[in-house]
Design a protein around this motif. Structure first.
Motif, short mmCIF file in Angstrom:
data_model
loop_
_atom_site.label_atom_id
_atom_site.label_comp_id
_atom_site.label_asym_id
_atom_site.label_seq_id
_atom_site.Cartn_x
_atom_site.Cartn_y
_atom_site.Cartn_z
N SER A 131 13.75 33.24 -15.34
CA SER A 131 13.13 34.56 -15.30
C SER A 131 12.66 34.87 -13.90
O SER A 131 11.78 34.20 -13.37
CB SER A 131 11.93 34.59 -16.27
OG SER A 131 11.21 35.79 -16.16
N ASP A 171 6.48 35.33 -14.50
CA ASP A 171 6.24 35.83 -15.86
C ASP A 171 5.82 37.30 -15.77
O ASP A 171 4.70 37.61 -15.37
CB ASP A 171 5.14 35.00 -16.52
CG ASP A 171 4.89 35.39 -17.97
OD1 ASP A 171 5.39 36.44 -18.40
OD2 ASP A 171 4.19 34.63 -18.67
N SER A 178 9.42 30.80 -10.69
CA SER A 178 9.82 31.61 -11.83
C SER A 178 8.63 32.46 -12.22
O SER A 178 7.52 31.95 -12.40
CB SER A 178 10.24 30.72 -13.00
OG SER A 178 10.49 31.49 -14.16
#
Length: 348
Positions: A102, A115, A113
């Motif tokens: 992500s 969120d 990564s």
């Protein structure tokens, strides 16, 4: 959820129960504790700089990647594109990829990564060595905090979110680990490498001492890889006796989640091909922690961090190569006056 599990969660508190809290995530049956010998395979992302360019495999996309998940591909075996750097954070993926894929960003000294829901990183990976820490090509005074325009604006953490929030912009990969290059240091100041942290007593004190402990590991180990990130752990409500995950949001309108805890998973390598790796997993509350509190109070099983975070950290590392960090070396903090130095830097 069993009574034993609930009891372990109940032991959690801001000052003293972080290790026990995360420990409850490690409970599982004996059959689940068998060594997982399955190999997790990953595919390869190809990045093209022009329509006519021939795509070549890279370990991680060179920029943020926003293609659909079924088109995102990663390779852990391809040569690193960061061959001129003294560190290789993507080397940690030889032990397994944490997930999820992500908004991956691959930078000189870190891989992260992001969120989008919490506007915090899932994880940030770094690599430090005696050579990288010995170089002095970067100066923090030349670095500034930056919003990451690689993330779509509506999912982005903003500088204004932190303004008068009462929380520090807490580095996950510390700038002090990236002094070997001004560019590498500058890239640690992207907000995708930040989480809201309590300042006095944590980010400017205990957490900073913990980061120093990680750097001092390079006096014993020639290669140290670290994964850092936030956690949002449950707490029992004293009124209705039920369990809730509760955390503050900062920004106007509310935009960035304030983690309840932070984890670090440390891989200290002995430097031999196929050699041993000393693993240390730690969970600290995002709260004031007395400097005299031993860091071993926050040591937890690796599985505890995995269950709490939804990530995996060593799926490709055989049990025969693993060692427990705090059994392999002394886990103790050296207390330094980071708070006074930070205040002096701000005034300057």
């Amino acid at each position: 959820m069993s009574k034993t599990t609930l009891a372990l969660i109940a032991a959690a508190s801001a000052g003293a129960g972080a290790a026990v809290t995360a420990g409850m995530y490690s409970l599982r049956s004996q059959s689940e504790r068998k060594l997982d010998t399955k190999t997790i395979s990953t595919t390869t992302t190809t990045v093209s700089t022009s329509p006519s360019a021939v795509p070549a495999p890279v370990p991680i996309p060179a920029k943020q990647v926003f293609t659909p998940p079924n088109q995102q591909m990663l390779s852990t075996s391809s040569p690193s594109v960061l061959s001129t750097a003294p560190v290789d954070p993507a080397g940690l993926f030889d032990y397994g990829f944490p997930g999820p894929v992500s908004d991956i960003a691959s930078r000189e000294a870190l891989v992260s990564s992001f969120d989008r829901r919490t506007r915090n990183p899932h994880w940030v990976v770094e690599h430090i060595t005696p050579a990288s820490l010995a170089q002095r090509g970067g100066d923090r005074q030349h670095s500034t905090f930056l919003e990451d325009d690689g993330v779509p604006e509506k999912f982005r953490a903003k500088l204004k979110d932190y303004y008068r929030s009462g929380f520090d912009r807490g580095h996950q990969v510390p700038a002090a680990d990236c002094k070997w290059s001004q560019k590498a240091m500058d890239e640690t100041f992207f907000l995708t490498n930040m989480s809201p942290q309590v300042g006095e007593g944590f980010n400017r004190d205990y957490w900073a001492h913990f980061e120093d402990f990680c750097r001092r590991l390079t006096t014993r180990y020639p290669s140290v890889r670290i994964v850092t990130g936030p956690l949002y752990l449950p707490k029992r409500d004293p009124v209705d006796n039920k369990w809730y995950v509760k955390y503050e949001m900062i920004g106007n309108p509310p935009n960035v989640a304030v983690p309840t805890h932070f984890y670090k998973v440390i891989f200290a390598e002995d430097g031999r091909t196929g050699g041993n790796v000393a693993i240390g997993a730690f969970v600290l509350p995002n709260a004031v922690i007395p400097n005299e509190k031993p860091i071993t109070d926050f040591e937890v099983p690796l599985e505890a961090v995995e269950r709490a975070s939804g990530l995996e950290f060593a799926t490709k590392l055989p049990m025969t190569r693993r060692r427990r960090l705090c059994a392999d070396t002394t886990c103790a903090l050296v207390i330094k006056d980071y708070a006074a130095r930070q205040k002096a830097f701000v005034k300057k």
